[in-house]
Enzyme design. Structure first.
Site, PDB file in Angstrom:
ATOM      1  N   GLY A 188      29.369  62.036  46.078  1.00 49.95           N
ATOM      2  CA  GLY A 188      30.507  62.233  47.136  1.00 49.95           C
ATOM      3  C   GLY A 188      30.676  63.687  47.245  1.00 49.95           C
ATOM      4  CB  SER A 189      29.758  66.188  48.064  1.00 49.19           C
ATOM      5  OG  SER A 189      28.567  65.331  48.831  1.00 49.19           O
ATOM      6  NE  ARG A 190      35.381  70.115  53.228  1.00 48.15           N
ATOM      7  CZ  ARG A 190      36.583  70.780  53.236  1.00 48.15           C
ATOM      8  NH1 ARG A 190      37.508  70.143  52.457  1.00 48.15           N
ATOM      9  NH2 ARG A 190      37.186  71.844  53.781  1.00 48.15           N
TER      10      ARG A 190
END
Length: 230
Positions: free
Chosen positions: A187-189
């Site tokens: 989970g990240s960006r």
């Protein structure tokens, strides 16, 4: 069976030890109580799926800027690039792609360019959906310069669950559009800072496919009035 396996994307080598850990825990859970064991099986399958590394067909027309990650375009805003990239204080268009735990987490180069500068900065692990995550979270930043002299900032941002950014590139490396440049766990960006004057061809809420979706086009930007988003 061979035809079925051909539809299953390969797993990145980084995921193998995690799948083994999940599988070992699953065996213990079966010994404790069988229903727990089946929950472990589901978690192990998810872990293998998380680390999938599918092949992508990257558009190769000059001037295109390609999405570096799978996910949702959750923000398009004007912002100054991270200071460690040395791109100055001028606010550029930043396109942010949020990846949840079900997206492919392999990060790709958006353009053919040289990795002029790379920088790791430790930080917090705020929800990557928040705008302040770009400034406060752990990140790995890359300054890319094309043969035409255009600079791009690509920033891998850790999120609430993500606890490690794994870069695959070294400073000075030459990259083709779509080349794998890193992986962010769980989970990240990814933020992409476009050159001044270049407008994105995507909108907030749009789903992107890493290595395939076109974010912007140098040969089309003159058709867009300043400040207009497509």
């Amino acid at each position: 069976m061979r035809e079925l396996l051909s539809f299953i994307p390969p797993m990145h080598p980084e995921g193998r030890r995690f799948v083994l850990i999940f599988a070992a825990i699953t065996l213990v859970l079966f010994l404790i109580w069988e229903p727990f064991g089946w929950l472990g099986v589901i978690a192990t399958v998810w872990c293998a799926w998380f680390f999938r590394d599918p092949e992508r067909v990257t558009p190769d027309r000059p001037g295109l800027v390609i999405a570096p990650a799978d996910g949702v375009i959750n923000m398009i805003a004007k912002a100054a690039p991270p200071p460690e990239l040395g791109m100055g204080d001028t606010e550029l268009t930043r396109v942010s792609i949020f990846m949840n735990v079900f997206n492919v987490h392999i990060i790709r180069s958006p353009v053919e360019a040289a990795a002029i500068r790379t920088s790791y900065r430790p930080g917090k692990f705020l929800n990557a959906n928040l705008e302040k995550a770009s400034e406060e979270n752990e990140r790995y930043s890359v300054l890319m310069r094309t043969g035409g002299g255009h600079d791009y900032g690509v920033v891998m941002v850790a999120g609430l669950v993500a606890r490690r950014i794994l870069p695959f590139l070294k400073q000075g490396a030459h990259l083709e559009a779509g080349d794998r440049i890193g992986l962010i766990r769980f989970g990240s960006r990814v933020d992409v800072y476009l050159p001044e004057g270049l407008e994105p061809l995507v909108c907030v809420g749009q789903t992107s496919v890493g290595g395939e979706t076109v974010l912007a086009d140098h040969h089309a930007h003159h058709d867009h009035r300043p400040g207009r988003r497509s």
